[in-house]
Design a protein around this motif. Structure first.
Motif, PDB file in Angstrom:
ATOM      1  N   GLY A 260       0.818  -1.198   0.000  1.00  0.00           N
ATOM      2  CA  GLY A 260       0.000   0.000   0.000  1.00  0.00           C
ATOM      3  C   GLY A 260       0.850   1.245   0.000  1.00  0.00           C
ATOM      4  N   GLU A 261       0.266   2.333   0.496  1.00  0.00           N
ATOM      5  CA  GLU A 261       0.979   3.605   0.513  1.00  0.00           C
ATOM      6  C   GLU A 261       0.476   4.468   1.650  1.00  0.00           C
ATOM      7  N   LEU A 262       1.291   5.436   2.029  1.00  0.00           N
ATOM      8  CA  LEU A 262       0.874   6.423   3.010  1.00  0.00           C
ATOM      9  C   LEU A 262       0.063   7.511   2.325  1.00  0.00           C
ATOM     10  N   THR A 263      -0.885   8.062   3.083  1.00  0.00           N
ATOM     11  CA  THR A 263      -1.761   9.095   2.550  1.00  0.00           C
ATOM     12  C   THR A 263      -1.696  10.337   3.436  1.00  0.00           C
ATOM     13  N   ALA A 264      -2.321  11.412   2.965  1.00  0.00           N
ATOM     14  CA  ALA A 264      -2.251  12.682   3.682  1.00  0.00           C
ATOM     15  C   ALA A 264      -3.265  12.785   4.815  1.00  0.00           C
ATOM     16  N   GLU A 265      -4.231  11.841   4.896  1.00  0.00           N
ATOM     17  CA  GLU A 265      -5.271  11.913   5.928  1.00  0.00           C
ATOM     18  C   GLU A 265      -4.731  11.357   7.238  1.00  0.00           C
ATOM     19  N   ALA A 266      -4.228  12.227   8.093  1.00  0.00           N
ATOM     20  CA  ALA A 266      -3.547  11.799   9.314  1.00  0.00           C
ATOM     21  C   ALA A 266      -4.401  10.851  10.132  1.00  0.00           C
ATOM     22  N   GLY A 267      -3.845   9.699  10.456  1.00  0.00           N
ATOM     23  CA  GLY A 267      -4.501   8.730  11.315  1.00  0.00           C
ATOM     24  C   GLY A 267      -5.516   7.843  10.631  1.00  0.00           C
ATOM     25  N   GLU A 268      -5.846   8.100   9.363  1.00  0.00           N
ATOM     26  CA  GLU A 268      -6.857   7.316   8.656  1.00  0.00           C
ATOM     27  C   GLU A 268      -6.218   6.074   8.020  1.00  0.00           C
ATOM     28  N   LEU A 269      -6.748   4.912   8.334  1.00  0.00           N
ATOM     29  CA  LEU A 269      -6.268   3.660   7.752  1.00  0.00           C
ATOM     30  C   LEU A 269      -7.419   3.008   6.997  1.00  0.00           C
ATOM     31  N   ARG A 270      -7.215   2.785   5.700  1.00  0.00           N
ATOM     32  CA  ARG A 270      -8.263   2.208   4.868  1.00  0.00           C
ATOM     33  C   ARG A 270      -7.733   0.976   4.144  1.00  0.00           C
ATOM     34  N   LEU A 271      -8.591  -0.020   4.014  1.00  0.00           N
ATOM     35  CA  LEU A 271      -8.288  -1.235   3.274  1.00  0.00           C
ATOM     36  C   LEU A 271      -8.995  -1.171   1.928  1.00  0.00           C
ATOM     37  N   HIS A 272      -8.220  -1.283   0.868  1.00  0.00           N
ATOM     38  CA  HIS A 272      -8.777  -1.332  -0.485  1.00  0.00           C
ATOM     39  C   HIS A 272      -9.015  -2.798  -0.813  1.00  0.00           C
ATOM     40  N   GLU A 273     -10.292  -3.213  -0.744  1.00  0.00           N
ATOM     41  CA  GLU A 273     -10.637  -4.614  -0.924  1.00  0.00           C
ATOM     42  C   GLU A 273     -10.544  -5.016  -2.396  1.00  0.00           C
ATOM     43  N   ALA A 274     -10.500  -6.339  -2.623  1.00  0.00           N
ATOM     44  CA  ALA A 274     -10.358  -6.856  -3.986  1.00  0.00           C
ATOM     45  C   ALA A 274     -11.526  -6.462  -4.877  1.00  0.00           C
ATOM     46  N   ASP A 275     -12.716  -6.230  -4.286  1.00  0.00           N
ATOM     47  CA  ASP A 275     -13.877  -5.858  -5.098  1.00  0.00           C
ATOM     48  C   ASP A 275     -13.941  -4.364  -5.378  1.00  0.00           C
ATOM     49  N   GLY A 276     -12.915  -3.623  -4.973  1.00  0.00           N
ATOM     50  CA  GLY A 276     -12.849  -2.197  -5.250  1.00  0.00           C
ATOM     51  C   GLY A 276     -13.348  -1.306  -4.135  1.00  0.00           C
ATOM     52  N   THR A 277     -13.985  -1.881  -3.121  1.00  0.00           N
ATOM     53  CA  THR A 277     -14.476  -1.051  -2.021  1.00  0.00           C
ATOM     54  C   THR A 277     -13.326  -0.592  -1.134  1.00  0.00           C
ATOM     55  N   LEU A 278     -13.530   0.551  -0.513  1.00  0.00           N
ATOM     56  CA  LEU A 278     -12.531   1.127   0.383  1.00  0.00           C
ATOM     57  C   LEU A 278     -13.134   1.152   1.782  1.00  0.00           C
ATOM     58  N   VAL A 279     -12.527   0.416   2.696  1.00  0.00           N
ATOM     59  CA  VAL A 279     -13.097   0.223   4.027  1.00  0.00           C
ATOM     60  C   VAL A 279     -12.189   0.852   5.073  1.00  0.00           C
TER      61      VAL A 279
END
Length: 319
Positions: free
Chosen positions: A289-308
């Motif tokens: 994955g990668e780091l993002t600018a949204e401090a403290g936000e952790l999201r899983l990009h699922e295989a079906d395209g959803t972002l959780v």
């Protein structure tokens, strides 16, 4: 019954390789390399909390030191001097001899001197303080990650948690999978060579001891970033191949801990260098994955395209 000092002389005294004065005096005398900083870590293992009381003592000796070696690897430091404190219910010489064999096997593998320590009677508790060296200013901390950096993990996280589940009777693994996962739990392999090679390349790093997501949270907090994990890029198939239920395999990978793999970030521009490093070391490095600018936000990009959005769950001794 052997005395405390007999036990120390018999089982924990070795000729030092880079210590001016080691076991046997009131304090050790160490000589750090010019231009180096000292990196210092300590860990405690308690029977019933960190290991089963009937764990093979030779494996336990290895792991007692290895978990500390992993901490120094995570900062790009070279381990040098260990201090071992043992609380033992009884002076069982056979147990102590086996523990010492495992401890010194790990010390020998990483060129570490046992420079001192202490023993006492009490509930089985094992504690190591480990000192290492890193060139001035070259240590890799948790605080250097930046948005856009790649997120990498070494090896195969999740195996130790599956091994623990197997020992508890919570899952049945294939014979080969069982052996592999138990070995990961009992004899973790600190990634010292990787940690040293990542100096000047990794922007932030730590070792996975309490679960990948939980430990990633420490990098996000220290670096002031968020993260997106690509679930399809996780090294999950090898865990499922052990015979584990896919849901358990995923939970073990993301939240199991006790693997002592390295989780690190590096600029996307360094991607080819990291891939070349994996080939040179013969060690799988997974870009997850990668780091993002949204401090403290952790999201899983699922295989079906959803972002959780994900909770940063991990092991906590007091929860």
């Amino acid at each position: 019954m052997p005395s405390e000092f007999d036990l120390i002389r018999r089982h924990f005294t070795r000729a030092p390789r880079h210590t001016d004065l080691a076991v046997g005096d009131d304090a050790a005398l160490l000589r750090a390399q010019p231009g180096s900083q000292l990196a210092v870590t300590t860990d405690m293992l308690v029977a019933g909390t960190h290991f089963f009381a009937d764990t093979d003592p030779e494996d336990l000796g290895w792991k007692t030191l290895a978990v500390n070696v992993s901490d120094l690897a995570a900062m790009g430091a070279r381990p040098r001097w260990a201090f071992l404190a043992l609380a033992l219910p009884v002076a069982d010489e056979a147990w102590i001899a086996a523990f010492a064999r495992g401890f010194f096997a790990c010390a020998g593998a990483h060129d570490i001197d046992l420079a001192g320590g202490d023993t006492t009677r009490g509930p089985l508790t094992l504690s190591v303080t480990l000192l290492g060296e890193v060139p001035q200013g070259a240590a890799i901390t948790r605080a250097g990650g930046r948005p856009g950096d790649d997120l990498w993990v070494s090896g195969q996280p999740g195996r130790a948690a599956l091994g623990l589940a197997a020992l508890r009777g919570e899952t049945a693994l294939s014979p080969a999978g069982h052996a592999t996962c138990i070995a990961a739990l009992q004899r973790p392999q600190p990634r010292v060579a990787l940690g040293l090679a990542l100096r000047g390349l990794a922007s932030a790093m730590l070792d996975v001891s309490d679960g990948l997501l939980g430990d990633l949270g420490h990098i996000l907090e220290a670096s002031g970033t968020g993260a997106r994990i690509d679930v399809a890029a996780l090294p999950l198939p090898a865990l499922v191949a052990t015979g584990a239920d896919p849901a358990l395999a995923r939970r073990s990978l993301l939240g199991g801990g006790d693997d002592y793999e390295l989780l690190f970030t590096a600029p996307a521009a360094c991607r080819a260098e990291v891939e070349a490093l994996a080939l040179r070391l013969g060690l799988a490095l997974h870009r997850i994955g990668e780091l993002t600018a949204e401090a403290g936000e952790l999201r899983l990009h699922e295989a079906d395209g959803t972002l959780v959005r994900s909770a940063r769950t991990g092991y906590d001794h007091f929860c």
